[in-house]
Design a protein around this motif. Structure first.
Motif, PDB file in Angstrom:
ATOM      1  N   ALA A 133      25.988 -23.047 -54.801  1.00  0.00           N
ATOM      2  CA  ALA A 133      24.837 -22.218 -54.445  1.00  0.00           C
ATOM      3  C   ALA A 133      24.764 -20.970 -55.329  1.00  0.00           C
ATOM      4  CB  ALA A 133      24.901 -21.820 -52.965  1.00  0.00           C
ATOM      5  N   LEU A 134      25.921 -20.515 -55.803  1.00  0.00           N
ATOM      6  CA  LEU A 134      25.942 -19.340 -56.669  1.00  0.00           C
ATOM      7  C   LEU A 134      25.852 -19.734 -58.139  1.00  0.00           C
ATOM      8  CD1 LEU A 134      28.643 -17.348 -54.725  1.00  0.00           C
ATOM      9  CD2 LEU A 134      26.282 -16.622 -55.103  1.00  0.00           C
ATOM     10  N   ASN A 135      25.695 -21.044 -58.369  1.00  0.00           N
ATOM     11  CA  ASN A 135      25.540 -21.535 -59.737  1.00  0.00           C
ATOM     12  C   ASN A 135      26.767 -21.236 -60.599  1.00  0.00           C
ATOM     13  OD1 ASN A 135      23.850 -23.150 -61.177  1.00  0.00           O
ATOM     14  ND2 ASN A 135      22.500 -21.511 -61.899  1.00  0.00           N
ATOM     15  N   LEU A 136      27.916 -21.102 -59.979  1.00  0.00           N
ATOM     16  CA  LEU A 136      29.141 -20.857 -60.753  1.00  0.00           C
ATOM     17  C   LEU A 136      29.402 -22.057 -61.650  1.00  0.00           C
ATOM     18  CD1 LEU A 136      32.145 -19.421 -58.689  1.00  0.00           C
ATOM     19  CD2 LEU A 136      30.735 -18.291 -60.412  1.00  0.00           C
ATOM     20  N   PRO A 137      29.779 -21.810 -62.893  1.00  0.00           N
ATOM     21  CA  PRO A 137      30.123 -22.940 -63.764  1.00  0.00           C
ATOM     22  C   PRO A 137      31.300 -23.712 -63.163  1.00  0.00           C
ATOM     23  CG  PRO A 137      29.920 -20.917 -65.046  1.00  0.00           C
ATOM     24  CD  PRO A 137      29.853 -20.528 -63.604  1.00  0.00           C
ATOM     25  N   ARG A 144      34.815 -22.427 -63.837  1.00  0.00           N
ATOM     26  CA  ARG A 144      35.132 -21.200 -63.112  1.00  0.00           C
ATOM     27  C   ARG A 144      35.326 -21.474 -61.621  1.00  0.00           C
ATOM     28  NH1 ARG A 144      38.040 -16.923 -63.445  1.00  0.00           N
ATOM     29  NH2 ARG A 144      37.559 -15.625 -61.669  1.00  0.00           N
ATOM     30  N   ARG A 184      21.001 -26.552 -63.753  1.00  0.00           N
ATOM     31  CA  ARG A 184      21.500 -25.171 -63.712  1.00  0.00           C
ATOM     32  C   ARG A 184      20.418 -24.085 -63.779  1.00  0.00           C
ATOM     33  NH1 ARG A 184      26.637 -24.080 -63.493  1.00  0.00           N
ATOM     34  NH2 ARG A 184      26.247 -21.961 -64.170  1.00  0.00           N
ATOM     35  N   PRO A 185      19.546 -24.125 -64.799  1.00  0.00           N
ATOM     36  CA  PRO A 185      18.562 -23.032 -64.876  1.00  0.00           C
ATOM     37  C   PRO A 185      17.587 -23.022 -63.697  1.00  0.00           C
ATOM     38  CG  PRO A 185      18.186 -24.679 -66.586  1.00  0.00           C
ATOM     39  CD  PRO A 185      19.479 -25.023 -65.945  1.00  0.00           C
ATOM     40  N   ARG A 201      18.390 -24.147 -60.564  1.00  0.00           N
ATOM     41  CA  ARG A 201      19.165 -23.741 -59.395  1.00  0.00           C
ATOM     42  C   ARG A 201      19.399 -22.230 -59.378  1.00  0.00           C
ATOM     43  NH1 ARG A 201      24.126 -27.347 -59.008  1.00  0.00           N
ATOM     44  NH2 ARG A 201      24.771 -26.078 -60.760  1.00  0.00           N
ATOM     45  N   ARG A 202      19.363 -21.645 -60.551  1.00  0.00           N
ATOM     46  CA  ARG A 202      19.518 -20.195 -60.663  1.00  0.00           C
ATOM     47  C   ARG A 202      18.507 -19.442 -59.809  1.00  0.00           C
ATOM     48  NH1 ARG A 202      18.953 -16.035 -65.536  1.00  0.00           N
ATOM     49  NH2 ARG A 202      18.374 -14.689 -63.814  1.00  0.00           N
ATOM     50  N   GLU A 206      31.231 -12.006 -58.692  1.00  0.00           N
ATOM     51  CA  GLU A 206      31.741 -13.202 -59.363  1.00  0.00           C
ATOM     52  C   GLU A 206      30.640 -14.015 -60.068  1.00  0.00           C
ATOM     53  OE1 GLU A 206      34.722 -13.963 -59.950  1.00  0.00           O
ATOM     54  OE2 GLU A 206      34.756 -16.103 -60.407  1.00  0.00           O
ATOM     55  N   ALA A 207      29.597 -14.342 -59.321  1.00  0.00           N
ATOM     56  CA  ALA A 207      28.566 -15.198 -59.911  1.00  0.00           C
ATOM     57  C   ALA A 207      27.732 -14.467 -60.975  1.00  0.00           C
ATOM     58  CB  ALA A 207      27.684 -15.789 -58.817  1.00  0.00           C
ATOM     59  N   ARG A 215      30.066 -14.469 -63.983  1.00  0.00           N
ATOM     60  CA  ARG A 215      30.472 -15.765 -64.525  1.00  0.00           C
ATOM     61  C   ARG A 215      29.322 -16.715 -64.780  1.00  0.00           C
ATOM     62  NH1 ARG A 215      35.853 -15.218 -66.076  1.00  0.00           N
ATOM     63  NH2 ARG A 215      36.756 -13.734 -64.628  1.00  0.00           N
ATOM     64  N   ALA A 216      28.255 -16.587 -63.994  1.00  0.00           N
ATOM     65  CA  ALA A 216      27.151 -17.528 -64.164  1.00  0.00           C
ATOM     66  C   ALA A 216      26.009 -16.918 -64.989  1.00  0.00           C
ATOM     67  CB  ALA A 216      26.619 -17.988 -62.803  1.00  0.00           C
ATOM     68  N   ARG A 236      25.747 -11.243 -51.506  1.00  0.00           N
ATOM     69  CA  ARG A 236      26.224 -12.109 -52.586  1.00  0.00           C
ATOM     70  C   ARG A 236      25.101 -13.009 -53.096  1.00  0.00           C
ATOM     71  NH1 ARG A 236      31.050 -16.476 -51.616  1.00  0.00           N
ATOM     72  NH2 ARG A 236      29.458 -17.442 -50.295  1.00  0.00           N
ATOM     73  N   ALA A 237      24.320 -13.546 -52.166  1.00  0.00           N
ATOM     74  CA  ALA A 237      23.212 -14.404 -52.581  1.00  0.00           C
ATOM     75  C   ALA A 237      22.162 -13.594 -53.341  1.00  0.00           C
ATOM     76  CB  ALA A 237      22.591 -15.087 -51.364  1.00  0.00           C
ATOM     77  N   MET A 254      22.376 -12.613 -57.193  1.00  0.00           N
ATOM     78  CA  MET A 254      21.940 -13.547 -58.230  1.00  0.00           C
ATOM     79  C   MET A 254      20.433 -13.461 -58.478  1.00  0.00           C
ATOM     80  SD  MET A 254      24.447 -15.096 -59.603  1.00  0.00           S
ATOM     81  CE  MET A 254      23.910 -16.673 -60.286  1.00  0.00           C
TER      82      MET A 254
END
Ligand code: ADP
Ligand code: MG
Lengths: 219, 261
Positions: A126-130, A133, B91-92, B94-95, B118-119, B122-123, B167-168, B171
């Protein structure tokens, strides 16, 4: 035969310098290899690709179903002549212990990874973490924390099995005790000291592992 | 360039979801506009969570397709065929989507601040300092400015859920999915989290898809309510209409049952 303090004092220094150094090298070297290779095996065993997973599974099964001693002999006597790979006796012993126990720690890591709640994976998605990672930052830290006590038990196991390396000419505490005993055929003092040494390390280690277990259980 | 821009933020097109031979969603169609806040209600097992999980790509569709902000989330074109989308394609898209879970799902191996940064780090590749400044702003907004360095397990459920919301939002999603986010909370903590979400909803242009059994909250937060039963939309309308004067018997029965519990 009566216990001789003189003899005990005489042999103790050598036993606990030269012998101890070898035992510790074998144990720690074997454990480092078992813990890292075991993790690698655990990850490979989760591969979605059968051509990765199946050979690894086969290797793990073979190593687990044969005696450590057989593996040590193969590494020490067969590898040099057949594959041209020559290592010192101690290095061979470390590799043998490490690979053998890696097949067990792999199972430990697997259960640790499976024990991480699904919600952790889902939060990472949900946080799109790779993906990488997610493994290194979320899953493995939690999985490894869970299995630290089990790894600790294997560390003690490796320690206790390390005298088997005597059979490929590695002279550890126990091997040295035997050599010292052969000098004058007094077995009591060297073997008692060696035995005590294993006890003195293994018992407190087991207690520490149990404490760690309890601490991790309570958060 | 963007002349045929779609007006839909979310589009379900004949979406089918099966678990084994249990068909949870059958050819479900619905659309959500940008900035629209939609609450999904309906009996347990009617497929509400499944809809959110499909959007979050936690599940794969068994049929049909889902579009997000004009892009297909579930499929890619290969030649003249449509094939299931891969991670690189997803990925793009879902971002743009964030989700808050019933069980919070904070990372227990990180402190509160780290959970939030974190996200983005890292993301999204944000510099850590920037991510931390933003995280502290968000913590302030959710009323937990003093808990940045605390371990999640030392927070109450309500506080943990606030962290999960921060946290949500860190992003910067365009769509926020809320799946019964107050169901796991002690009763006295529910209103605090609901008030926070009301504030967030009214002060942002987030598109929100919300599953809840709290009808008061649903009425306050949403522009539109969808009543589900057995994977199908039974009734679709503004909260005033659905809650005061539902057209369908199944909606009436459901609301009756919810009020009684
Ligand atoms: N992972 C799963 N495997 C099998 N069946 C599932 C799974 N997740 C949900 N279901 C089934 O899908 C149906 C809809 O579930 P869900 O979307 O969670 O409903 P709701 O959120 O409306 O209560 C239920 O019948 C449930 O048993
Ligand atoms: Mg649900």
């Amino acid at each position: 035969m009566d216990w001789s303090w003189d003899r005990a004092w005489e042999i103790a220094p050598e036993l606990f310098t030269r012998g101890l150094a070898v035992t510790l090298q074998a144990t720690l070297g074997g454990a480092v290899l078992a813990f890292t290779l075991g993790l690698a095996l655990a990850l490979l065993l989760r591969s979605r690709r059968p051509w990765v997973r199946l050979p690894v599974r086969g290797f793990v099964e073979v190593v687990r179903s044969t005696p450590l001693l057989a593996q040590l002999f193969i590494l020490y006597y067969v590898f040099p002549s057949t594959f041209g790979i020559t290592m010192s006796a101690l290095t061979t012993g470390i590799v043998g212990l490490g690979v053998h126990y890696a097949t067990y720690t792999a199972e430990v890591y697997r259960s640790g990874i499976d024990g991480v709640p699904r919600g952790q994976w889902e939060a990472a998605v949900a946080l799109n973490l790779p993906r990488f990672r997610t493994w290194t930052g979320v899953i493995l830290p939690q999985a490894i924390r869970r299995v630290l006590p089990a790894l600790g038990n294997y560390l003690i196991g490796i320690f206790k099995e390390s005298p088997q390396l005597a059979l490929i000419t590695v002279v550890d505490v126990l091997g040295l005790a035997r050599i010292l005993a052969a000098e004058d055929f007094r077995y009591l003092e060297p073997l008692t000291l060696a035995g005590l040494f294993f006890l003195v390390i293994a018992i407190p280690s087991s207690i520490l592992v149990r404490r760690l277990e309890r601490r991790l259980e309570h958060g | 360039m963007n002349t045929d821009e779609t007006p839909w933020m979310i589009r379900f097109d004949k979406v089918v979801k099966r678990y084994g031979d249990n068909t949870v969603l059958r050819e479900l169609d619905f659309h959500v506009r940008p900035g629209e806040r939609v609450t999904l209600i309906g009996p347990s097992g009617s497929g509400k969570t499944t809809i959110l999980r499909l959007l979050m790509t936690l599940e794969k569709v068994s049929g049909g397709l889902i579009e997000v902000d004009g892009e297909c989330l579930t499929h890619i074109r290969r030649g003249d065929k449509r094939v299931p989308a891969d991670e690189k394609h997803i990925r793009p898209i879902r971002r743009k989507i964030g989700m808050v879970f019933q069980q919070f799902n904070l990372f227990p191996n990180m402190n509160v601040l780290r959970n939030i940064t974190e996200a983005p780090v890292r993301a999204l590749g944000r510099p850590r300092a920037e991510a931390e400044a933003k995280a502290r702003e968000l913590l302030d907004m959710v009323g937990l400015a003093d808990k940045a360095l605390e371990h999640p397990s030392r927070l109450s459920g309500g506080q943990q859920q606030r962290v999960a919301i921060a946290r949500a939002l860190a992003m910067e999603p365009e769509i926020l999915l809320l799946d019964e986010v107050t169901s796991a909370l002690d009763p006295e903590l529910v209103t605090g989290v609901q008030d926070l979400l009301r504030d967030i909803a009214s002060s942002s242009d987030l598109t929100i898809l919300c599953v809840t059994h709290e009808m008061g909250f649903a009425r306050d937060i949403s522009h539109r309510v969808l009543m589900f039963d057995q994977g199908q939309i039974v009734e679709d309308g503004p909260p005033e209409k659905i809650f005061s004067d539902p057209a369908e018997q199944r909606t009436r029965d459901f609301l009756q049952a919810v009020i009684q519990t």
